[in-house]
Design a protein around this motif. Structure first.
Motif, PDB file in Angstrom:
ATOM      1  N   ALA A  18      40.720 -43.438 -81.897  1.00 54.09           N
ATOM      2  CA  ALA A  18      40.559 -44.608 -81.373  1.00 54.09           C
ATOM      3  C   ALA A  18      41.544 -45.623 -81.827  1.00 54.09           C
ATOM      4  O   ALA A  18      42.184 -45.983 -81.044  1.00 54.09           O
ATOM      5  CB  ALA A  18      39.270 -44.856 -80.413  1.00 54.09           C
ATOM      6  N   ASN A  19      41.634 -45.629 -83.325  1.00 55.64           N
ATOM      7  CA  ASN A  19      42.902 -46.177 -84.141  1.00 55.64           C
ATOM      8  C   ASN A  19      44.288 -45.732 -84.020  1.00 55.64           C
ATOM      9  O   ASN A  19      44.427 -44.878 -84.664  1.00 55.64           O
ATOM     10  CB  ASN A  19      41.815 -46.473 -85.559  1.00 55.64           C
ATOM     11  N   ASN A  20      44.898 -45.723 -83.269  1.00 63.27           N
ATOM     12  CA  ASN A  20      46.308 -45.571 -83.299  1.00 63.27           C
ATOM     13  C   ASN A  20      46.619 -45.252 -84.768  1.00 63.27           C
ATOM     14  O   ASN A  20      47.743 -44.750 -85.335  1.00 63.27           O
ATOM     15  CB  ASN A  20      47.005 -46.769 -82.557  1.00 63.27           C
ATOM     16  N   GLU A  21      46.753 -46.229 -85.042  1.00 65.80           N
ATOM     17  CA  GLU A  21      47.500 -46.459 -86.858  1.00 65.80           C
ATOM     18  C   GLU A  21      46.784 -45.024 -87.599  1.00 65.80           C
ATOM     19  O   GLU A  21      47.532 -44.079 -88.634  1.00 65.80           O
ATOM     20  CB  GLU A  21      47.258 -47.992 -87.833  1.00 65.80           C
ATOM     21  N   LYS A  36      49.663 -28.232 -87.523  1.00 67.44           N
ATOM     22  CA  LYS A  36      50.434 -29.125 -85.960  1.00 67.44           C
ATOM     23  C   LYS A  36      49.145 -29.213 -84.890  1.00 67.44           C
ATOM     24  O   LYS A  36      47.733 -28.903 -85.041  1.00 67.44           O
ATOM     25  CB  LYS A  36      50.535 -27.300 -85.101  1.00 67.44           C
ATOM     26  N   THR A  37      49.513 -30.430 -85.182  1.00 69.54           N
ATOM     27  CA  THR A  37      48.695 -31.751 -84.186  1.00 69.54           C
ATOM     28  C   THR A  37      48.947 -32.267 -83.225  1.00 69.54           C
ATOM     29  O   THR A  37      50.092 -32.937 -83.800  1.00 69.54           O
ATOM     30  CB  THR A  37      48.025 -32.376 -86.124  1.00 69.54           C
ATOM     31  N   ASP A  38      48.248 -32.667 -82.562  1.00 71.31           N
ATOM     32  CA  ASP A  38      48.474 -33.364 -80.800  1.00 71.31           C
ATOM     33  C   ASP A  38      47.886 -34.723 -81.585  1.00 71.31           C
ATOM     34  O   ASP A  38      46.120 -34.572 -81.846  1.00 71.31           O
ATOM     35  CB  ASP A  38      47.928 -32.897 -80.094  1.00 71.31           C
ATOM     36  N   PHE A  39      47.680 -35.836 -80.607  1.00 70.87           N
ATOM     37  CA  PHE A  39      46.797 -36.519 -80.990  1.00 70.87           C
ATOM     38  C   PHE A  39      46.409 -37.606 -79.520  1.00 70.87           C
ATOM     39  O   PHE A  39      47.189 -37.235 -78.694  1.00 70.87           O
ATOM     40  CB  PHE A  39      48.301 -37.899 -81.946  1.00 70.87           C
ATOM     41  N   ALA A  40      45.052 -37.398 -79.776  1.00 67.60           N
ATOM     42  CA  ALA A  40      45.148 -38.441 -78.287  1.00 67.60           C
ATOM     43  C   ALA A  40      43.586 -39.590 -79.027  1.00 67.60           C
ATOM     44  O   ALA A  40      42.921 -39.723 -79.879  1.00 67.60           O
ATOM     45  CB  ALA A  40      43.373 -37.073 -77.171  1.00 67.60           C
ATOM     46  N   ALA A  45      42.134 -38.653 -72.924  1.00 66.13           N
ATOM     47  CA  ALA A  45      42.754 -37.716 -72.807  1.00 66.13           C
ATOM     48  C   ALA A  45      42.270 -36.436 -73.834  1.00 66.13           C
ATOM     49  O   ALA A  45      43.056 -35.506 -73.762  1.00 66.13           O
ATOM     50  CB  ALA A  45      43.668 -38.997 -73.686  1.00 66.13           C
ATOM     51  N   ALA A  46      41.210 -36.701 -74.881  1.00 68.04           N
ATOM     52  CA  ALA A  46      41.264 -35.352 -75.432  1.00 68.04           C
ATOM     53  C   ALA A  46      40.821 -34.026 -74.527  1.00 68.04           C
ATOM     54  O   ALA A  46      41.517 -32.914 -74.737  1.00 68.04           O
ATOM     55  CB  ALA A  46      39.843 -35.711 -76.128  1.00 68.04           C
ATOM     56  N   ALA A  62      34.917 -40.331 -85.232  1.00 65.36           N
ATOM     57  CA  ALA A  62      33.864 -40.939 -84.429  1.00 65.36           C
ATOM     58  C   ALA A  62      32.705 -41.420 -85.041  1.00 65.36           C
ATOM     59  O   ALA A  62      32.271 -40.810 -86.270  1.00 65.36           O
ATOM     60  CB  ALA A  62      33.358 -39.421 -83.513  1.00 65.36           C
ATOM     61  N   ASP A  63      31.549 -42.773 -84.279  1.00 66.72           N
ATOM     62  CA  ASP A  63      30.621 -42.685 -84.984  1.00 66.72           C
ATOM     63  C   ASP A  63      29.224 -42.619 -84.101  1.00 66.72           C
ATOM     64  O   ASP A  63      28.743 -42.495 -82.735  1.00 66.72           O
ATOM     65  CB  ASP A  63      30.688 -44.376 -84.090  1.00 66.72           C
TER      66      ASP A  63
END
Length: 133
Positions: A18-21, A36-40, A45-46, A62-63
């Protein structure tokens, strides 16, 4: 391995953070390491990405103390039985592992973890398909 030798892995990875940066930096590091990595940035979205594409592994920042996170992990495990799931957590390793395994998570890396720890786990998982139980 010789310096400068670039290894690529045929498998695709999905990262949920959830942290874009932070997530963007991790995606860049994983891609640089040959994964090869995609980002959600959200659970929905995942879920959509896992439904629409084939991924060999799925990394979740994750928490694990939140029941909603455990419910989401459980739902994603049921939707993606053949995908290796790795959780990156701030919880103590033993507690995180106990919580995560009940949701069908295959591995947990507790903070502080290194990108090398993560890429080593991804490399090990890339050698075999995840059994569907």
């Amino acid at each position: 391995m010789r310096p400068g030798l670039f290894i690529t892995h045929d498998s695709r990875t999905l990262l949920l953070d959830a942290n874009n940066e932070h997530g963007g930096q991790l995606v860049e590091q994983l891609n640089h390491a040959g994964f090869k990595t995609d980002f959600a940035v959200s659970w929905s979205a995942a879920h959509a990405a896992l439904s629409a594409n084939y991924y060999h592994s799925f990394i979740v920042v994750a928490d694990l103390d939140q029941s909603a996170v455990l419910d989401q992990l459980d739902a994603l495990r049921r939707a993606a039985l053949r995908v290796w799931i790795i959780v990156l957590s701030d919880l103590q390793a033993e507690r995180a592992l106990a919580l995560a395994h009940r949701q069908g998570v295959d591995a947990v890396l507790s903070a502080p973890y290194s990108v090398q720890d993560l890429t080593s786990r991804l490399a090990a998982f890339s050698l075999r398909a995840r059994p569907a139980f």
